[in-house]
Design an enzyme around this catalytic site. Structure first.
Site, PDB file in Angstrom:
ATOM      1  N   ASP A 197       0.858  -1.175   0.000  1.00 12.13           N
ATOM      2  CA  ASP A 197       0.000   0.000   0.000  1.00 12.13           C
ATOM      3  C   ASP A 197       0.905   1.239   0.000  1.00 12.13           C
ATOM      4  O   ASP A 197       2.107   1.150   0.282  1.00 12.13           O
ATOM      5  CB  ASP A 197      -0.880  -0.034   1.251  1.00 12.13           C
ATOM      6  CG  ASP A 197      -1.820   1.150   1.359  1.00 12.13           C
ATOM      7  OD1 ASP A 197      -2.336   1.583   0.311  1.00 12.13           O
ATOM      8  OD2 ASP A 197      -2.030   1.636   2.478  1.00 12.13           O
TER       9      ASP A 197
ATOM     10  N   ASP B 233      -0.432   5.112   0.964  1.00  8.68           N
ATOM     11  CA  ASP B 233      -0.780   6.072   2.008  1.00  8.68           C
ATOM     12  C   ASP B 233      -0.751   5.442   3.395  1.00  8.68           C
ATOM     13  O   ASP B 233      -1.423   4.435   3.652  1.00  8.68           O
ATOM     14  CB  ASP B 233      -2.182   6.653   1.758  1.00  8.68           C
ATOM     15  CG  ASP B 233      -2.219   7.523   0.516  1.00  8.68           C
ATOM     16  OD1 ASP B 233      -1.155   7.987   0.087  1.00  8.68           O
ATOM     17  OD2 ASP B 233      -3.325   7.744  -0.020  1.00  8.68           O
TER      18      ASP B 233
ATOM     19  N   ASP C 233      -1.789  -0.830   6.032  1.00  8.94           N
ATOM     20  CA  ASP C 233      -2.137  -0.252   7.339  1.00  8.94           C
ATOM     21  C   ASP C 233      -3.622  -0.169   7.613  1.00  8.94           C
ATOM     22  O   ASP C 233      -4.022   0.090   8.751  1.00  8.94           O
ATOM     23  CB  ASP C 233      -1.543   1.150   7.454  1.00  8.94           C
ATOM     24  CG  ASP C 233      -2.311   2.174   6.627  1.00  8.94           C
ATOM     25  OD1 ASP C 233      -2.628   1.870   5.454  1.00  8.94           O
ATOM     26  OD2 ASP C 233      -2.598   3.270   7.148  1.00  8.94           O
TER      27      ASP C 233
END
Length: 273
Positions: free
Chosen positions: A9, A11, A216
Site C-alpha cells: 500500500d 498512504d 495499514d
C-alpha cells in the site's frame, strides 16, 4: 530459492500519512532493488498518482490502482501474452486488466445517494483546493487524484446509524464500499482479487514464489488474505488498525514508512540467509 514478490500500500504505509514522504523506507527500497525483487504498488491512488511515485522509486513493475479496480502491466513485462480487458490505455504503455466499475456509473450512484437524502460528496464534486484541504496533497497530486477510472472517494456527514443505511443503499445499487482515510464506492473489485491475478502471472514466470504484502488499513485486508506473509504497520497514532485481526499477521514496529523499512529488512534478512 523461491522468488520474492512484495505488494505494498502507499498512504500511511510506504508513504507517511501527513507528509507523503518515503524517506524512512529508503534503505529497504534500495535493498529490494539490489536483490531484484519486484515491488508492486497496490493503492487506492489513481494511475497518475502511482506513476508519480514509481518514478521517484525508480520502479517499473506492474501496479494496481484504485483499490483493485485496474491492473497495469508494462508491455512485454511477462514473457507471455497477458489477456487485457476493454479498458483502453491511450498511451499504449500497458496491458490493462479492468476489474472495477466505470467511473461514470460510480458518479451516477453518488448522485442518486444524494437525492435519497445521504450527505455524501465525492471527489468529482470537489475542487482541487477542497481535495487538498481534506488530503494534505499538494496541487499537482490533488489534480492527479481527480483523474479517476474505477473508484470514487467520498466524504459522508452522518451518524453511525445513517452510515449503515448508506452502506446498505450502496450494496442495493450493486456496488461495494471500502474505508481507508476516506470512504470509497467501488464495483465488484478489491485489492485481493487483483493480487491473485498478478500472483498467478508471477508463478507462470518464476515457478515457486514467496509473497509479502504490507499495509495499514481495512481496505488492505483482502490483500493480506492472499499472501504468505501479511504485514501491518502502525498508524499515525502508534496503534494498529483494529479491524486487521487475521491469523499470523506480522505487526511491524514503527509508524508508516519507518515500520515498512524495519519489517522488509527483517523479512529479507530472515529468508535470504
Amino acid at each position: 530459492m523461491k522468488k520474492f514478490i512484495i505488494f505494498t500500500d502507499l498512504d500511511g504505509t510506504l508513504l507517511d500519512s501527513s507528509t507523503y514522504s518515503f524517506e524512512k523506507a529508503l534503505p529497504a527500497i534500495e535493498l529490494i532493488k539490489e536483490k531484484d525483487i519486484p515491488l508492486i504498488i497496490c493503492s487506492s491512488k489513481t494511475r497518475k498518482e502511482i506513476e508519480h511515485y514509481r518514478k521517484k522509486f525508480d520502479n517499473y513493475h506492474p501496479f494496481i490502482s484504485e483499490n483493485g479496480g485496474g491492473i497495469f502491466i508494462p508491455k512485454d513485462y511477462f514473457p507471455f501474452r497477458v489477456q487485457s480487458s476493454e479498458f483502453r490505455d491511450e498511451e499504449d504503455k500497458y496491458t490493462v486488466i479492468r476489474l472495477g466499475a466505470t467511473y461514470s456509473d460510480l458518479r451516477r450512484a453518488i448522485e442518486e445517494l444524494r437525492k435519497e437524502g445521504f450527505k455524501v460528496k465525492g471527489f468529482g464534486d470537489m475542487s482541487v483546493q477542497e481535495i487538498r484541504e481534506i488530503t494534505n496533497l499538494n496541487i499537482k497530486e490533488a489534480e492527479m487524484s481527480k483523474e479517476r477510472n474505477f473508484d470514487e472517494p467520498f466524504i459522508f456527514d452522518g451518524d453511525e446509524i445513517k452510515m449503515q443505511e448508506l452502506f446498505n443503499a450502496i450494496r442495493k445499487k450493486g456496488f461495494n464500499y471500502v474505508q481507508g482515510r476516506l470512504f470509497h464506492i467501488i464495483g465488484n473489485n478489491d485489492k485481493g482479487k487483483a493480487l491473485s491475478i498478478l500472483i498467478d502471472l508471477y508463478k507462470r514466470k518464476f515457478g515457486e514464489i514467496l509473497t509479502i504484502a504490507i499495509g495499514d488499513g481495512p481496505n488492505d485486508l483482502p490483500m493480506f488474505e492472499r499472501v504468505d506473509y501479511p504485514i501491518v504497520v502502525q498508524r499515525h497514532d502508534g496503534k494498529y488498525e483494529p479491524q486487521i485481526n487475521i491469523p499470523d499477521i506480522i505487526k511491524a514496529e514503527g509508524i508508516g514508512p519507518e515500520g515498512w523499512n524495519k519489517a522488509i529488512n527483517l523479512c529479507l534478512k530472515k529468508f535470504l540467509t
